[in-house]
Write a protein that holds these residues in place. Structure first.
Motif, PDB file in Angstrom:
ATOM      1  N   ASP A  83     -14.543  91.476  -6.910  1.00  0.00           N
ATOM      2  CA  ASP A  83     -15.430  92.559  -6.477  1.00  0.00           C
ATOM      3  C   ASP A  83     -14.670  93.754  -5.916  1.00  0.00           C
ATOM      4  O   ASP A  83     -15.260  94.808  -5.691  1.00  0.00           O
ATOM      5  CB  ASP A  83     -16.430  92.028  -5.446  1.00  0.00           C
ATOM      6  N   PRO A  88     -14.958  86.743  -7.517  1.00  0.00           N
ATOM      7  CA  PRO A  88     -16.230  87.306  -7.050  1.00  0.00           C
ATOM      8  C   PRO A  88     -16.375  86.997  -5.552  1.00  0.00           C
ATOM      9  O   PRO A  88     -15.937  85.935  -5.089  1.00  0.00           O
ATOM     10  CB  PRO A  88     -17.289  86.552  -7.852  1.00  0.00           C
ATOM     11  N   GLN A 113     -23.396  90.521  -0.418  1.00  0.00           N
ATOM     12  CA  GLN A 113     -23.345  91.020  -1.800  1.00  0.00           C
ATOM     13  C   GLN A 113     -24.200  92.278  -1.958  1.00  0.00           C
ATOM     14  O   GLN A 113     -23.824  93.217  -2.667  1.00  0.00           O
ATOM     15  CB  GLN A 113     -23.851  89.915  -2.736  1.00  0.00           C
ATOM     16  N   GLU A 116     -22.160  95.038  -0.654  1.00  0.00           N
ATOM     17  CA  GLU A 116     -21.040  95.301  -1.569  1.00  0.00           C
ATOM     18  C   GLU A 116     -21.513  96.100  -2.779  1.00  0.00           C
ATOM     19  O   GLU A 116     -20.848  97.055  -3.203  1.00  0.00           O
ATOM     20  CB  GLU A 116     -20.411  93.960  -2.013  1.00  0.00           C
ATOM     21  N   ASP A 117     -22.672  95.743  -3.297  1.00  0.00           N
ATOM     22  CA  ASP A 117     -23.195  96.443  -4.469  1.00  0.00           C
ATOM     23  C   ASP A 117     -23.771  97.807  -4.095  1.00  0.00           C
ATOM     24  O   ASP A 117     -23.439  98.821  -4.695  1.00  0.00           O
ATOM     25  CB  ASP A 117     -24.297  95.609  -5.145  1.00  0.00           C
TER      26      ASP A 117
END
Ligand SMILES: Nc1ncnc2c1ncn2[C@@H]1O[C@H](COP(=O)(O)OP(=O)(O)OP(=O)(O)O)[C@@H](O)[C@H]1O
Ligand SMILES: Nc1ncnc2c1ncn2[C@@H]1O[C@H](COP(=O)(O)OP(=O)(O)OP(=O)(O)O)[C@@H](O)[C@H]1O
Ligand SMILES: [Mg+2]
Ligand SMILES: [Mg+2]
Lengths: 414, 414
Positions: free
Chosen positions: A320, A158, B177, B180-181
């Motif tokens: 990821d 991750p 993050q 990234e998402d």
């Protein structure tokens, strides 16, 4: 007595005191302190390394002085390097346990690292120079490479966990600097640290240093080393960092560990197998068998790596990168094609780094025993010249090689 | 009273107490504490932002609650984000002073960041939506981009200093993050946060989520975002992070700052200029002038960036990348060609990120006011569909565009 001699003189008493203070280490050695015997085994240039044996077992202790051991205090180097070696051992052993000695203890004040002693193992470079072949080597090191690189990458981790590791290893900057200077820079300039078989290779070196196309290709690779954070590298994966026995393999000396491009570790290893191949050629016709084994090993290392890495990506894509949820049903075939494209690009990058490593080992500061033990300068120079020719082609035009078989064919024809 | 309301209610007394405790801030405001007035100006979704005026001057204070402000405690988010915003302001202002507000103070316990108040500036997105043009914008932002990206890269920084910065920003993982998402993942899956002009774009969204080639291209870009450490990015460089006045420009909201690929900042900015262009088209023919200005701005931003960046590389190559000592005499021309190759590749990368940003702004959680303020759904959907078509082409086949003029021609024909 000069300063450098006084420190190279190992302080065995202090060392045994240190081990006696750590109950787990003392237990591992067994018996009483006066039954333990320590002996300096470091053939390396950078640190002091000891084997310590007791009635029940043995450990290996690495001591990092605040300078390069072979040079003395005139070449300072952070002793923190053992902390990064320790942490890399921990991370890599998590994923490639059978091929990484167990880290047992690290003392951040004394800069002492204690690891499992690899009983019955020898340093691979020594064995290769003496003519040995290692039938299990390719399979083992291919697994080691696939597992350490895959499981520390964004394909497996991750992003948060991976960024944590990047952050940590970013501080190993002094060791990275050595690579930045020695692999990618100094060799291509007149530099006091450079040495080569002279006068035989004088003209080759001059040509190399005028080779703008090559220097651009090497600078691009340096840029990759500086900017890519693909995986946790060993960072110095030559045959002197690999210990082998009849049937097992242990990778040591992780002090250059950093996040970087996967092709750096892969290329370094292939470079040293090819160096061994060319050096064997200089030793005469009775080395033909070893030469054949070395080239087939080059192929098996890359092909085995590629197979393992692809398998891991298919079944352990917990990171990821390339979210598997985006590629279900009919799209799984496209993702598989992308894996192969990724590995094709990695092969190209690997060849580039491989060539750069060969070059710096022929012309630079750290010349390998494979070559230096070839006593006849004409034979040595001929082998080194063949290495340089291959290396130049690999680094300047890596896309000319589509497979490991292309690479070994080029080595044979070089 | 719900938890989220109780916190959004700004505690002005506490805020003024904080400012009064910092002599430098108190001096900047001037007069006595009871002459200061604070007002919430945050139009953003993530934090509370206040303008505080005193007799002598003003400051802007950003307060990061431990969650996303617009969502409340149900969406936790580390308040540490203000520390990264502060540090990015410091680093970027060092290199692009005129375009970055001065960071004045950061309180790591209260998560309060105080910066220069940009008097007389408005948020660029608002101005664009209202029909404004900014003649100085392209030149200024091109300089901002060239200087922040170049001077934080390995072309300008010694590796040790750069690794220090990478290490530091690596910890901004929670903010990364989100990108990234949101940018690279959620939009390409059925996800509860996604929204779009429905039912008009339902089929387009379905097609997008089945578009394997596009999803592969986006995953490759995500991999770049995860693994590349080229330069210290703003990290969220849309037109809502840029404040403009008649003749000056200030870049705000660096909370997503991280080391990453340069094309991410460049692509994000171009994406939002193109979004403004397509949205203007949906507002009617009287926006033709603004549309022309927007496309010529797209060209000038890239071309200006390219020119500045090349100049900086020619004259300020003080980093470890591409050592100038290797390219002297006749080789300087080869290095110049390499610079242009580097920038060609960066253009390709920029287009990829540009397309991905456009897509996630049409289909994802954070839809921009440019589109959402187009009240007629048919007009809005038409503009969004044109954006999506261009974006898809940019991301899936970026090498089809060799210059910024190619890009704007494609926008015109989309
Ligand atoms: N775990 C181990 N078990 C047995 N022997 C070991 C072990 N680790 C190291 N050695 C021996 O000690 C030598 C030096 O170790 P190492 O390469 O780690 O030291 P170094 O000073 O960092 O060397 P270099 O100059 O290659 O950087 C090895 O070549 C090997 O002979
Ligand atoms: N230095 C400044 N000077 C004047 N106004 C400012 C300044 N910084 C921010 N603002 C105003 O406050 C608003 C919110 O600021 P900012 O975008 O930094 O907050 P945010 O909560 O992080 O928003 P976002 O939802 O975009 O992440 C800006 O849109 C602008 O109107
Ligand atoms: Mg070593
Ligand atoms: Mg923000």
């Amino acid at each position: 007595m000069t300063a450098s001699v006084s420190v190279v003189e190992p302080d065995i008493t202090k060392l045994l005191d240190h081990l006696a203070r750590q109950p787990a280490l003392a237990r591992r050695l067994g018996g009483a302190r006066d039954q333990w015997s320590a002996r300096e085994i470091g053939d390396g240039n950078v640190n002091l390394v000891f084997a310590v044996h007791g009635p029940a077992g043995a450990v290996c202790v690495k001591q990092a002085p605040p300078y390069v051991r072979a040079a003395g205090p005139s070449w300072p180097l952070t002793p923190q390097r053992v902390l990064f070696e320790h942490r890399a051992l921990v991370e890599h052993r998590r994923h490639a346990g059978p091929y990484v000695p167990e880290p047992l203890h690290v003392d951040p004040k004394e800069h002492l690292l204690t690891v499992e002693y690899l009983e019955g193992h020898t340093v691979m470079r020594g064995g290769l120079t003496a003519g040995a072949c290692y039938p299990h080597f390719a399979g083992q090191v291919a697994r080691y490479l696939a597992r350490t690189l895959f499981f520390t990458s964004d394909l497996a981790l991750p992003a948060g966990r991976k960024r944590e590791l990047v952050s940590l290893f970013e501080a190993n900057t002094a060791m990275c600097q050595i690579m930045e200077d020695m692999v990618f820079t100094e060799v291509f300039l007149p530099h006091p640290r450079n040495r080569w078989t002279s006068p035989e290779l004088d003209e080759d070196v001059e040509r190399l240093q005028r080779d703008t196309e090559l220097k651009l290709a090497v600078s691009r690779l340096k840029q990759r080393y500086l900017t890519s954070r693909d995986a946790l590298l060993h960072g110095d994966l030559h045959t002197g960092s690999i210990m082998v026995s009849e049937d097992s393999l242990g990778v040591i000396d992780q002090e250059f560990a950093c996040y970087g491009p996967m092709g750096f570790d892969l290329g370094t290893l292939l470079a040293h197998l090819l160096i061994a191949y060319f050096a064997a050629g200089a030793r005469g016709p009775d080395r033909a068998g070893q030469q054949g084994w070395l080239l087939s090993t080059v192929e098996q290392v890359w092909d085995g790596f590629r197979t393992h890495f692809t398998e891991l990506w298919r079944h352990h894509a917990d990171g990821d990168g390339y979210p598997p949820a985006l590629f279900t049903g009919a799209a799984t075939a496209a993702l598989e094609a992308e894996r192969q494209r990724y590995l094709d690009e990695l092969f190209t990058e690997t060849l580039g780094f491989c060539g750069a490593e060969i070059i710096r080992r022929v012309v630079g500061f750290a010349r390998p025993a494979d070559f230096t033990t070839v006593t006849d300068p004409a034979h040595r120079a001929a082998a080194e010249r063949r290495s340089l020719a291959l290396a130049r082609a690999l680094t300047a035009a890596p896309t000319a090689y589509r497979s490991a078989a292309d690479l070994t064919a080029a080595a044979r024809n070089s």
